[in-house]
Design a protein around this motif. Sequence first.
Motif, mmCIF file in Angstrom:
data_model
loop_
_atom_site.group_PDB
_atom_site.id
_atom_site.type_symbol
_atom_site.label_atom_id
_atom_site.label_comp_id
_atom_site.label_asym_id
_atom_site.label_seq_id
_atom_site.Cartn_x
_atom_site.Cartn_y
_atom_site.Cartn_z
ATOM 1 N N VAL A 137 -8.690 9.849 4.804
ATOM 2 C CA VAL A 137 -7.098 9.188 4.120
ATOM 3 C C VAL A 137 -7.320 8.744 3.047
ATOM 4 N N SER A 170 2.941 1.648 9.571
ATOM 5 C CA SER A 170 3.138 2.613 8.162
ATOM 6 C C SER A 170 1.231 2.245 7.024
ATOM 7 N N THR A 196 -0.344 11.722 0.601
ATOM 8 C CA THR A 196 -0.205 12.789 1.536
ATOM 9 C C THR A 196 0.389 13.744 0.579
ATOM 10 N N SER A 254 0.431 -1.324 -0.246
ATOM 11 C CA SER A 254 0.077 0.259 0.173
ATOM 12 C C SER A 254 0.284 1.367 0.212
ATOM 13 N N PRO A 288 -1.971 2.746 5.610
ATOM 14 C CA PRO A 288 -2.465 3.926 5.346
ATOM 15 C C PRO A 288 -3.558 4.286 6.751
ATOM 16 N N ARG A 330 -0.102 5.656 1.105
ATOM 17 C CA ARG A 330 -0.727 6.633 1.725
ATOM 18 C C ARG A 330 -0.543 7.459 0.517
ATOM 19 N N GLU A 388 -3.890 0.588 -2.821
ATOM 20 C CA GLU A 388 -3.791 -1.012 -2.139
ATOM 21 C C GLU A 388 -3.774 -2.433 -3.347
ATOM 22 N N TRP A 435 -5.223 5.799 -0.202
ATOM 23 C CA TRP A 435 -4.157 5.601 -0.716
ATOM 24 C C TRP A 435 -4.485 4.738 -1.813
#
Length: 928
Positions: A634, A829, A556, A552, A831, A554, A638, A636
């Motif tokens: 959030v 770690s 940001t 995955s 996300p 994330r 994956e 992400w």
Amino acid sequence: MYTGKIVVLDLETTGLNTEQDEIIEYAAWCIEDGKDPVLQHFLIKPLHAVPTKLLKLTGISELELQQGLSLQDYREEILQFLHGAILVGHNVRFDLDFLECQLGTKFRQTVWDTWKLAQIFFPSMHHYRLSELVKKLNLPITESLHRAQTDAWASWKLLEECWQKGMEFDLGFYARALPLLEGLSEQSLFKALEQEISRKFPSRSIRNGLALEGEGLFFQEPTLEGVPDSGDWIQSCFAPKGLLENKLLSYESRHGQIQMAQAVSEALQSSHHLVVEAGTGIGKSYAYLIPALWWARKTGKKVVVATHTIPLQEQLYQKDLPVLTDILPFGFRGALLKGKSNYLCLKKWLTLQTYPSELTDRERIVLASILVWLSETQTGDWQEIAQVYGVSRVWSYINAENESCVPQKCPESGNCFMLRARRKAEEADVVVVNHSLLLADVKADHNVLPEYHELVIDEAHHLHQAALEQLGQDVSQEQLNRALEQVYRPIGSSLYGGIKSKQGFWNQIMPRDVWESFQVSWLELPDDCDSILEQSEELFPSLRQILGLGQSIRLTPQSRQEAWWIYFATQIENMTGRLKRLKQVLNSMLQSLNGLEIDELTELGYEITARIRAIELLQQCFELLLQIDDPARVSWLEINGQRVYLKTSPVEVSDLLREKLFNQLDAAILTSATISIEGSFDHYLTEVGLPPKTVALDVHSPFNYDLQMQFLIVKDLMNTRDPGLFKIDAVTQFIGDVGVRMKGRTLVLFTSHQLLRQVEEPLKSLLEPTGIEVLAQGKNRSRASILAEFLENPKAILLGANSFWEGIDIPGDGLSCVILLKLPFWAPSMPLIAARSEYLEQKGKNSFQDFLLPEAVLRFKQGFGRLIRSKTDRGFVILLDARVMEKRYGKVFLGSLPLHTHVREGHEQILTRIEQWAEAEYPNEELL
């Protein structure tokens, strides 16, 4: 039965590859009307060594195989035996592919596959493995399976059973079924059945309608007779020599159950919320169901009971409520309600099966299964047929999920399964739902469920995660393609195809200008859908490249500095634009129909509206993905299995639960076996949005953990300075040594699939000589099938990761040892975990103490709880993570367990301890 020549065959092979693997056993039964069955059977001499596991499974010895001839030596006999026959077998295409490849021939006669036929004639089975069908259908098979001769005969008996089931249907059934199977080999069996019914039962009546009339749409109103006036009755119900002990043979009064039932009763009567941690063995379902039923009948107020898992839902509705119907002194009405997508829409089903030529072969088999199921089901709930291969794909076209549905205008409303379920829920005293539907009701401002003010949430430790999932969104290439296929696909049912097949009709009933305008938009659908598919073919492979070897990533604000960001953001924006374009085209089609009060056009409008809504949800998801500056959200990328997902979610839902759920209720009872941490409920109350002063009750398990089990902590297999590094060889050897001493019967819980895979193959090699089988989660196998195999084989070790830490209930000798490799901290770690940790830190909280540690403790309690499920269970829980001894937080884990003692030793001493226990516990079993 069919009077022609039938040959039922089966092979045993050394593997699945037709070119590289070998046939070691061939068997075929020839059955012709009026003649005794004739067997042809050969053992084939292999060119290579046969795996030991296969020899043990089949019972064939190496000596027997060496005495056989080569397959080519039997070629002419086999071909002559099969000549002119209908070929039958279970997943018979596998056998025929092997024979065709290795005999250098091609079989062109009719083939009947009992694996497919069983799914058509018996659509509600939980498994379609031959061994399971033999058991469930009570087929007269006395020999053990996994030998070609027995398996072939079992397939014949299964075919007979399918024939007998087919003889029960009327000619109306075959009038619907035969067009569905046009061009498929199975159709010939259906034609033979139709002819036999016409010959034997020419006057058999034809059933009207598709579905059973069912139990009726409404309940019979129970009287208030027998409803006790006082809540004191509840305590006496659970007390020694009370109602439950007098009515239920195996029931034992338990102090903890009485304690919980009283607390639930007080919460309902006093209108306050209650949180209960009910240890294993309390009997919590009766402890909340009986007070809830009494309260509902006494006050006329509906109580909703929400569970997380399907098995618990089924237990409550199919087992617990029927038992209470028989023993309680008053009548009540219970109902099970699921989301709309769980129910079959008869109108959609009729539409889909009208054009079978547009469907794939597998889809037509599924529709034939559903045709049989419609003659049996009372509910229309797809869980009854969930094991039919391919049903989930077809179900997306025929389920009752349609926001624009107007039941009063639907010609099938009289038999509508969804309406039937909802009307029963409206009238019921207790309604069983799942967390997802409960939260969908919250999300829709309480317009999904019937009005209620009292709520019980079981498996309540899942509530926070379920809320995150309900408010989050995700999209994969497969989901995107499925949504587009419902708009347009070259072959198969779709909005576009349905309109195309009736162009003349639409042209007639629409005014000319409307049809011309409508047609302009309609004809744009293929290009617009293809444009989105092309974009997805660029987007999703690029996501795999971005992920690289990781699971995955994330998204940001710092992601904007990455080399891939501009390309990624452009791809997302392009996808969003193309989805908007498709939505505009669909809206244009819909607007063309405005003001035309013609039933058929109204129905068409409903379908277009449903497609618009599906495209809108996809568009929203893509748009949210780029909102990376919001700390409360959030997003992400994956990878899960072979699929890449784009995901977005809020990081906190406690405020929503408090305002939209709990503040709207008079009483909410939340219960689970794992809620508290060292006896404190503070973390859980904060997580779900309940005030700190909420009444909380810790009801201890009636089991004596200190007497029934030992908790062993291994001191010397982990380097606590680097907890990510085990010595894999040493860990594998230890697991194998434990498994040998326990004669299998062991569940090993991992915190990562990567670590599981590192152990799996070496452990299999280590244990192969001992006869202990290693079963592992993953590799395209469902959790249910792995558990079923573990239950069937007492000499097995089961390796599982995340989902295996809870929900596994194996009482008795089937499970006597649970090994926990590591304390189950979420990877920081991940996300969602990282985003939530940052969010809490911004709020001035300690993310480890307030989030990561409590979550790990609750998962640890779940894993620990897999061993002791009854008063007679015994065995070990072994922890390989020495941090529980050396880190300050270790006492939080230990202080949250339901036992007072544990053992800390090196792995050699622990193995000695286990060996001594096993020799005393299983004195008649030899050490492997």
